[in-house]
Structure formats: C-alpha cells, structure tokens
Design a protein around this motif. Sequence first.
Motif, mmCIF file in Angstrom:
data_model
loop_
_atom_site.group_PDB
_atom_site.id
_atom_site.type_symbol
_atom_site.label_atom_id
_atom_site.label_comp_id
_atom_site.label_asym_id
_atom_site.label_seq_id
_atom_site.Cartn_x
_atom_site.Cartn_y
_atom_site.Cartn_z
ATOM 1 N N PHE A 156 0.849 -1.197 0.000
ATOM 2 C CA PHE A 156 0.000 0.000 0.000
ATOM 3 C C PHE A 156 0.879 1.239 0.000
ATOM 4 N N PRO A 157 0.383 2.302 -0.664
ATOM 5 C CA PRO A 157 1.169 3.536 -0.723
ATOM 6 C C PRO A 157 0.990 4.351 0.563
ATOM 7 N N VAL A 158 2.069 5.019 0.998
ATOM 8 C CA VAL A 158 1.986 5.842 2.203
ATOM 9 C C VAL A 158 2.666 7.185 1.979
ATOM 10 N N LEU A 159 2.271 8.146 2.819
ATOM 11 C CA LEU A 159 2.955 9.443 2.855
ATOM 12 C C LEU A 159 3.636 9.519 4.223
ATOM 13 N N ILE A 160 4.960 9.772 4.223
ATOM 14 C CA ILE A 160 5.713 9.817 5.486
ATOM 15 C C ILE A 160 6.154 11.247 5.747
ATOM 16 N N ILE A 161 5.834 11.738 6.947
ATOM 17 C CA ILE A 161 6.317 13.072 7.340
ATOM 18 C C ILE A 161 7.201 12.874 8.563
ATOM 19 N N GLU A 162 8.475 13.269 8.436
ATOM 20 C CA GLU A 162 9.434 12.976 9.505
ATOM 21 C C GLU A 162 9.912 14.280 10.149
ATOM 22 N N ALA A 163 10.120 14.227 11.474
ATOM 23 C CA ALA A 163 10.629 15.408 12.187
ATOM 24 C C ALA A 163 11.590 14.943 13.260
ATOM 25 N N PRO A 164 12.647 15.727 13.557
ATOM 26 C CA PRO A 164 13.574 15.315 14.618
ATOM 27 C C PRO A 164 12.879 15.310 15.976
ATOM 28 N N LEU A 165 13.270 14.352 16.833
ATOM 29 C CA LEU A 165 12.699 14.221 18.168
ATOM 30 C C LEU A 165 13.671 14.886 19.138
ATOM 31 N N ILE A 166 13.239 15.995 19.757
ATOM 32 C CA ILE A 166 14.127 16.754 20.646
ATOM 33 C C ILE A 166 13.659 16.546 22.073
ATOM 34 N N ASP A 167 14.562 16.200 22.985
ATOM 35 C CA ASP A 167 14.143 15.977 24.370
ATOM 36 C C ASP A 167 14.120 17.298 25.141
ATOM 37 N N ALA A 168 13.794 17.197 26.469
ATOM 38 C CA ALA A 168 13.615 18.411 27.278
ATOM 39 C C ALA A 168 14.902 19.230 27.370
ATOM 40 N N GLN A 169 16.077 18.586 27.176
ATOM 41 C CA GLN A 169 17.346 19.315 27.264
ATOM 42 C C GLN A 169 17.733 19.921 25.911
ATOM 43 N N GLY A 170 16.893 19.723 24.917
ATOM 44 C CA GLY A 170 17.179 20.296 23.604
ATOM 45 C C GLY A 170 18.104 19.425 22.767
ATOM 46 N N VAL A 171 18.319 18.183 23.186
ATOM 47 C CA VAL A 171 19.202 17.285 22.440
ATOM 48 C C VAL A 171 18.337 16.362 21.565
ATOM 49 N N GLN A 172 18.809 16.152 20.328
ATOM 50 C CA GLN A 172 18.033 15.272 19.454
ATOM 51 C C GLN A 172 18.252 13.826 19.878
ATOM 52 N N THR A 173 17.154 13.105 20.105
ATOM 53 C CA THR A 173 17.280 11.714 20.534
ATOM 54 C C THR A 173 16.804 10.751 19.453
ATOM 55 N N GLY A 174 16.263 11.292 18.366
ATOM 56 C CA GLY A 174 15.803 10.393 17.313
ATOM 57 C C GLY A 174 14.897 11.119 16.339
ATOM 58 N N TRP A 175 13.994 10.348 15.722
ATOM 59 C CA TRP A 175 13.080 10.930 14.743
ATOM 60 C C TRP A 175 11.673 10.455 15.022
ATOM 61 N N MET A 176 10.731 11.354 14.774
ATOM 62 C CA MET A 176 9.318 10.998 14.908
ATOM 63 C C MET A 176 8.696 11.104 13.518
ATOM 64 N N SER A 177 7.949 10.065 13.119
ATOM 65 C CA SER A 177 7.333 10.091 11.798
ATOM 66 C C SER A 177 5.832 9.912 11.916
ATOM 67 N N ALA A 178 5.107 10.640 11.064
ATOM 68 C CA ALA A 178 3.670 10.431 10.919
ATOM 69 C C ALA A 178 3.467 9.758 9.574
ATOM 70 N N ILE A 179 2.685 8.673 9.546
ATOM 71 C CA ILE A 179 2.521 7.907 8.313
ATOM 72 C C ILE A 179 1.043 7.862 7.931
ATOM 73 N N LEU A 180 0.759 8.319 6.715
ATOM 74 C CA LEU A 180 -0.622 8.331 6.227
ATOM 75 C C LEU A 180 -0.785 7.234 5.186
ATOM 76 N N ASP A 181 -1.829 6.427 5.345
ATOM 77 C CA ASP A 181 -2.131 5.380 4.364
ATOM 78 C C ASP A 181 -2.837 6.048 3.186
ATOM 79 N N LEU A 182 -2.220 5.961 1.990
ATOM 80 C CA LEU A 182 -2.773 6.676 0.828
ATOM 81 C C LEU A 182 -3.704 5.811 -0.011
ATOM 82 N N THR A 183 -3.963 4.543 0.424
ATOM 83 C CA THR A 183 -4.764 3.625 -0.387
ATOM 84 C C THR A 183 -6.093 4.247 -0.811
#
Length: 670
Positions: free
Chosen positions: A381-408
Amino acid sequence: MIADALRSRRWLLWGALLALVVALLAVLVFLATAYEQQRDQTALEADASGVASDIRSGLLRNVQTLQSLHSVAPSADAWDGPAAEMLASHREIVRLEWRDLQLRTLAQRDTPFMAQPFGQLDRSQARPDVQQACDNARRVSGPAYSPSYFWPLSDGLGMELMEMCLPVVRAGSTSGYLVATYGLPGILAELTTKDFLRGRGLAFTEPDGTRLALHSSVGGARRTLVATSLLDLPGHTLMLRLESPRAVYALFPNVLTAVVGVLSLALLAVLGLLAHDIRRRQQAEHELADALAFRKAMEDSLVTGLRARDMDGRITYVNPAFCQMVGYSTEQLIGSGFPAPWWPPELVDEYQQRQAVRLAGRDLPREGWESVFQRSDGTRFPVLIIEAPLIDAQGVQTGWMSAILDLTEQRRVEELNRASQDRLQATARLATVGEMASLLSHELNQPLAAISSYATGTLNLLDGPAGELRPDELHQAMRRIGEQAERAGRVIKSVADFVRRREQVREPVAPHSLFDAIAPLLGLQAKKLGIRVHTEIAPGLPAVQCDRTMVEQVLLNLARNGMQAMPDGDPPTRSGLRMLTLSARLAKPWTDSDRAPRKAWVEFAVTDHGQGLAEEVRNKLFTPFFTTKAEGMGLGLSLCRTVVEQHGGALVHETAQPRGTTFRFTLPVA
Ligand code: ADP
C-alpha cells in the motif's frame, strides 16, 4: 473508598509525626531547663563555699594581726594605741580586750564606728560567751570562737556578736587572753568581695534557717536559687546562705533552652514546608497522570500512524494505528532496526540508501515523501511519510518521529475521478458528434447531389450526337464527380476519426494541415449559409505539439459557433461581412513568467462578424450545458477550453471589428 482510606491514613501519619515532634520538643525544653538550673545551682554552691573560705581566711589573717599586736605592745599602757589602729582598719571587730588568766580585763578598746555598743547592756552580760571561747582556746592552745549571741543596742535594734579568744603566750606559757568581739554583719560586709555579691543575697543563718545576720538580699518576689555552706571555726560552726536570682525568667529561661526552642520551631517550619512540597508534588503527579491518559486516548484515536526511532534507527514507539497499518504487533515492532519489517524485499537496498541519506541530512521536507509499505500478509500500500527530529527536554536530538498516512483510499478516489473524467469527456465528444452527424447526414446531400448531377450531365453527353462529344468536357465532369466523392469521403472519415476513442497522442502537426482537415466539413455549412471561409497562415510557421484530433475539434467547434452566429441575412450578403476568418501566426514570446524558460507559441484565431456576445452570455460562455440555441448542447466551448489548457495554452475571446467575435487560443511550438 480506597482513596479515602489512603487519605485518612496519611493524615494519621502526619498527626503522629507532629505529636512526636511536639513531645520531643517539650522533653528537650524540660531537659535543657533542668540542666541549666542544675548548672546554676552547682555554680552558686561553689560560690557559697568560695565566700566561706574568703571569710575563713579573713578571720585567720585577723588572728595573725592580733598576735603581732602583742609582740609590739607588751604593757597595758602601750596596748591602747595599736589596738585603736587595729579597730580603725577592721570594721568587723567591735571590741578588743586584753584579759588575764582569770579573764579580768587588763585593757580594752571599742570600735570607733559605733556609738557605745555596750551602753545599753553591760559588757559583763557577755562573760559566759567569753568564758566559753577562752576555755576552748586554752584547750586547743590557739584561737577559738564562741557561739553567736544577740546583743541589744542603744538605738532599739541589736546585732549578732561572736567572741574570739586568742591565748597570749609569754616565754612558753599562757599569760592571758586577747578577746576580739566580732559583729556578724561586719564579717559579711568586710571579709567578702563586694563586686562578687552584687545582686545576690548573703546571710548567716541558724541550721533551721533562722536568719542571724543579713548582708544583702535579692530584691522582689523573683524566684531564686539558694546555696548554703558551712563556715567551720574552732569552737563554733556558722551556716552561710547565698541567694541568686534566676538568669532568665521568660518561657525560655536560658540560652540553651532558647536555642533548642528556635531549632524546634525551625524543624516545625521545615516539616510544614515539606508537607506543602509533598502536596504540590502529588498535585503535579495527578496532573501528569491526567495528561498521560489524555495523550494515550488521543494516540489511540488517531488514524495517522506514529512511529519514533532512536539515533540508530531502532523503533522506540509505535501507536495502534501504525500497528494496524502494517499488520505487526507493538512487541514485534519495538526495537526493530533496518531493514524494517514493512519494507518490500526487493526495495530493501533502495530504502536503506534513502534512509541513510535522509537521516544524515538535517532538513527533512515538511510536506513529507511518498513510499510503499508491505503488510505482514504481503499486500502493498502507498503511504505518505512526514518525519521530524525528536528533541528531548534538554534540547538534544534523541531520534526521529514520523507520521505515516495510508494513501490507499486517496489513490482509489483519484483513480475513480480520473475514470469518470474520461467517461465524461467521451460522452461530451459523443454528444457533439451526434449533433455533428445529424448535420452531416443533411450536408452530405450536397456533394451527393452534385455527383448525381455531374453523372446525369455525363450521361447526356454520351447519349448526344457522336460528333458533339468533347472528350475534355467528359474528362472534367468525371474529375468533378471524383472530387465530390472524395470530399464526401473526407467528411465521413473526419467524423469517424473523431468518434473513435483514441489514446491521447501528442505529435508535431503543421498548422495548415489542421485547417485542411476541417475544411471539407466547414465548406458544407459555409456554402449553405452563403459564408466565405478565409484562412490566413503566416509564412514559415513551425509545427505545434498537439493531439491532432482534439485540436481539430476545437477549431471545428469555434468555426461552427462563428457561422451559427451569422444566420441567413445577418449580416446581409451585400455588406461583404459574411466571412469567417481562420488564422494562425506566431504568438508574442511568453515573458510574464521568469521561472519557465521562454517558450514559443502559435496563436490560432477564429473571427466571425455575427451578433457578438451579449453581456449575460459572455459570463456563462464556458459553463457546461449553457446554450442559447434550440438544438445546442452547451458543451462546445467548455470542452474547447479544457483541451487547450491540457496543452498548456489559453483560450480567450474579444470583440471583432467592425462587428462579431474573435476566439483565440495558443498551442506550444513542437
Ligand atoms: P452550443 O454551441 O452547443 O450552444 P457552446 O458552448 O459552443 O454550445 O456555446 C455556448 C453559447 O455561446 C452558444 O449557445 C452561443 O450563445 C454563444 N456563442 C458561442 N460562440 C459564439 C459566437 N462566435 N458568437 C456569438 N455567440 C456565441
């Protein structure tokens, strides 16, 4: 219920703690007070014995001085001077006497500080006390004291006196006695340190507490500390009583207690603050729990898939929507790295590369990117991925957060739309063609009639006298028949071409070939209406890139509309305006956009000299199904604009001179 029980238990604990602290404080204050009192008492007792030893050593010094009196004054006459001197410097001694062994007075002298101390009562009254003291003195062969006794004075008062008897030794044997009469108040006043006694009470008392002589007392009814000390003298023992006021008389009687009290208050305050802090913390915990519950509910209700990755690309969080989307459970997904379980196997390499590039770069596209995922059951199935850096309370990047939309679903709707659009276009074309066909069936009569009349003429020629048969006439007639038949054929073919549903093909087409293609069809109607069709093609015009059939239909529609705007007699034939002009020339270069490279365009125009466009018609011109004609469909112009715009061009109209309308459209140069 449980919450209530917990709360009452908590209050109970706090109450117990408070009670314990208060009890502890009370005990501490009590102990501190007791300790300080004890300390003061001990100090006072030490002072009392200090005073006693002061007095004792004072008396001892006096004994030595009196002994020296006899070494310098052996005769009764010479005795008086030194004795007076002695009395002047020792206020505590009231009287000095020199007595013989039978206690007869040899010499005597009274203190200069008192007026006749022995005036009220005769000195002989004191003889038993003197006797007792001297008996003792003889026995111990040293100074001895008598018990104290009350002696009334002439001013109505009295005083406690005490005799001291000192044996006078001459050539190894006792030759008499030196008797000194002490006043007890004098002893207290003279033989003690004055500064030391300031603010304190000092007295001689009987063992039962009866006061014998008072030096000073503690003023007021204040609480006092009392210490007693024994003054042991040869022959008699006196009791000394020292009184001192308590140092502090407030709730906290002394410094230590005050310090303990202050510390306790501080402890209570800290406890209070602690309780306040705990309450605030609990409140914050409640709020946090509420916020968490709210967030959880929100996540669970989302249809958008959410996924968080750490810096190494391992999954740290997925929401239920994402699990449902890819068909794996949360447990299966958490902790999984690359290649992700939802990557289609043949695309793993490509995805891996893409992931590396994307995660290295800081700026992730806000609009996201499209991709294809594979569910656990193998479907894609086709998807749309929107990714953003995951920043913790100290302002340090700890990873990535993605929102995924099912385009079917979105894709399905798009596909449906496209199909229905196609069908609509086909229907519209058919409608136009139907209209056209009815016209054609009527118009085809013309070439057919021409053919039939040429044929009749030819037959007449053939049937005529043989000598008049002219082969060139025959030849021309046959050529006309051929031409007309060809024209009819072209008309039919152009319709057939148009009706046939074809794939869109863009190809380079010379403008004049477009005009040529529609000419036969136009000719039929033009002839019927008595309209001249005039074509103008600029020399050296390049080919245009277009779908030939569609563009032909546009030209045909515009031309037909133009001719229909000029019905029989309007404009009249004499005016010379019954004319339709088709033209093609190079358009001015497209300059209004700097972004697009300059493109060359060919502009086509169709000009009639009919009634022109009324205001209300002009506004609705391109609205589908808008028509002013009885047999019209109202689809022609809207279809024309769609076709032109699909080619990237534009369709516009303007008033023609001296009357009528010009429709213009542009097509890109091949
Ligand atoms: P139809 O020709 O079937 O009516 P069109 O969309 O081609 O549908 O045209 C819509 C209307 O626009 C026509 O009914 C007519 O009133 C008006 N119109 C179109 N072309 C011209 C023209 N050249 N001159 C005057 N009116 C026109």
